[in-house]
Structures are given as structure tokens and as C-alpha cells.
Design an enzyme around this catalytic site. Sequence first.
Site, short mmCIF file in Angstrom:
data_model
loop_
_atom_site.label_atom_id
_atom_site.label_comp_id
_atom_site.label_asym_id
_atom_site.label_seq_id
_atom_site.Cartn_x
_atom_site.Cartn_y
_atom_site.Cartn_z
N SER A 43 -1.95 2.99 -2.79
CA SER A 43 -1.41 4.35 -2.72
C SER A 43 0.09 4.40 -2.45
CB SER A 43 -2.15 5.16 -1.64
OG SER A 43 -2.07 4.50 -0.39
N GLY A 80 -6.07 3.40 -2.59
CA GLY A 80 -7.25 2.84 -1.96
C GLY A 80 -7.59 1.42 -2.38
N ASN A 109 -4.91 -1.93 2.72
CA ASN A 109 -6.26 -1.39 2.81
C ASN A 109 -7.28 -2.43 3.26
OD1 ASN A 109 -5.87 1.39 2.03
ND2 ASN A 109 -5.40 0.64 -0.01
N ASP A 197 -0.81 12.75 7.24
CA ASP A 197 -1.79 11.73 7.62
C ASP A 197 -1.17 10.58 8.40
OD1 ASP A 197 -0.42 10.28 5.71
OD2 ASP A 197 -2.06 10.26 4.26
N HIS A 200 0.97 7.75 4.71
CA HIS A 200 1.69 7.73 3.44
C HIS A 200 3.08 8.33 3.58
CE1 HIS A 200 -2.61 7.52 2.30
NE2 HIS A 200 -2.14 6.62 1.45
#
Length: 222
Positions: A43, A80, A109, A197, A200
Amino acid sequence: MRLSLYRRHFISAGVLAAAVGVSTAGAATAARPARTILVLGDSLSAEYGLKRGSGWVALLEKKLQAEKLSVTVVNASISGDTTAGGRSRLAGLLAQHRPTHVIIELGANDALRGLPLQLTEDNLNQMTQAAQKSGAKVLLIGMQMPPNYGKDYGARFAALYAAVAKTNKAALVPFLLKGIADAPGNAADSTRLFQADRIHPKEEAHPLMLANVWPELKKILK
């Protein structure tokens, strides 16, 4: 009459030679391999939460144009994705795009999912070696984990990128989010460049991400 025939023969030979010269030059130009950068990431490279064209990979394309470098950029990043996912996709991407350079930005991840560090390292090694075997130069982009993952785990995670780069003689950007996630100051300073979040980066952080990548990428583009 003989002079006229000789002259025509001489002119024809000259035209033929010139044509051959042009053809040879054209063939040399055609034979010169076009450069293609394949970006295999998650991402952080897939413009998660951003408007299209504002992420660091899109900014890289603009940078290459500004530098008057004829390079095609293929962004094969998927939000992801893990190193296992990237490894499973890489062979097909190499066959399809035949890149001269591969940027691997994966692993974060894996850590977020608690996957074994050895598995992450093995996957990065396999991807790097596969890309190099295809004839591409590789740039590994490292990541670091937040302090709440523990000092030992964080150190071992960051070190695996350097280990893979050293083993395979690949180029390395130690930390994609340098100057962003490790901004000096209080907690507010370290999160101001992140989306809600807190994972990011915001759009304004992506030029800084490119600034971290470009010096190492430029070296292997020469």
C-alpha cells in the site's frame, strides 16, 4: 559514355553506402535495450488513500521525465501484499514486462501479521535472485517497525533488508519512511504526515519518500 556509366555507378554505390549506414545506425538504436522499472510493493507504493498520480511511484515517473531519462515505470504494487504474495506474482511480472530494474518494497505487512522473520528474509532473497537472474538490477526498500513491536524485534526486522542486499549485492534504501515516521519531536510531529489510520503516509509525505529512494535508484540507472 563510359564516364557517364562510371559516374552513375559511383553515385549508386554512395547512396547504397549511406542507406546501409542509416540502417546500421537504426539497428543499433533499436538494439539498445529500453529501460523499464518494475515496482513490486504494498500500500505504501499503491497510493492507498491518495488521489491517483500523487504517490511516490507516480512522482518517480515525473522525476525521470524531468531528468530526461527514457524509462518506463510499471507499478505492480498491491495494498496489503506480503513478501509471499510478491514472490508468487514476480515470475509472471518478469515475463510480461521484462524489466531492467526491479524495486522491491515489501515486508511491512509480514511484520504486521506476525509472520516469522526468516520467512520474510527467504522471500526477499528469492525475489531478489529471480529478478537478478532475469537480468534486472534490484533495489530493495527497507522498512522499520514502531517501538511497540519491541526493540529486539525492530532491530532484527530492519537488519534483514541489509542482509538480503549484502548477500545478493543489491542496492538498498534502508528506510522508506525516513524523515516521516521517525520525525524528531513529540508524538504529534511523528504522526502529522500520516493519514487517520497512522499507518499510511499523506500525500505531502510522498515527495519525501521519493527523495529517500531516488539517490540509490539513480546509481543503478547509470
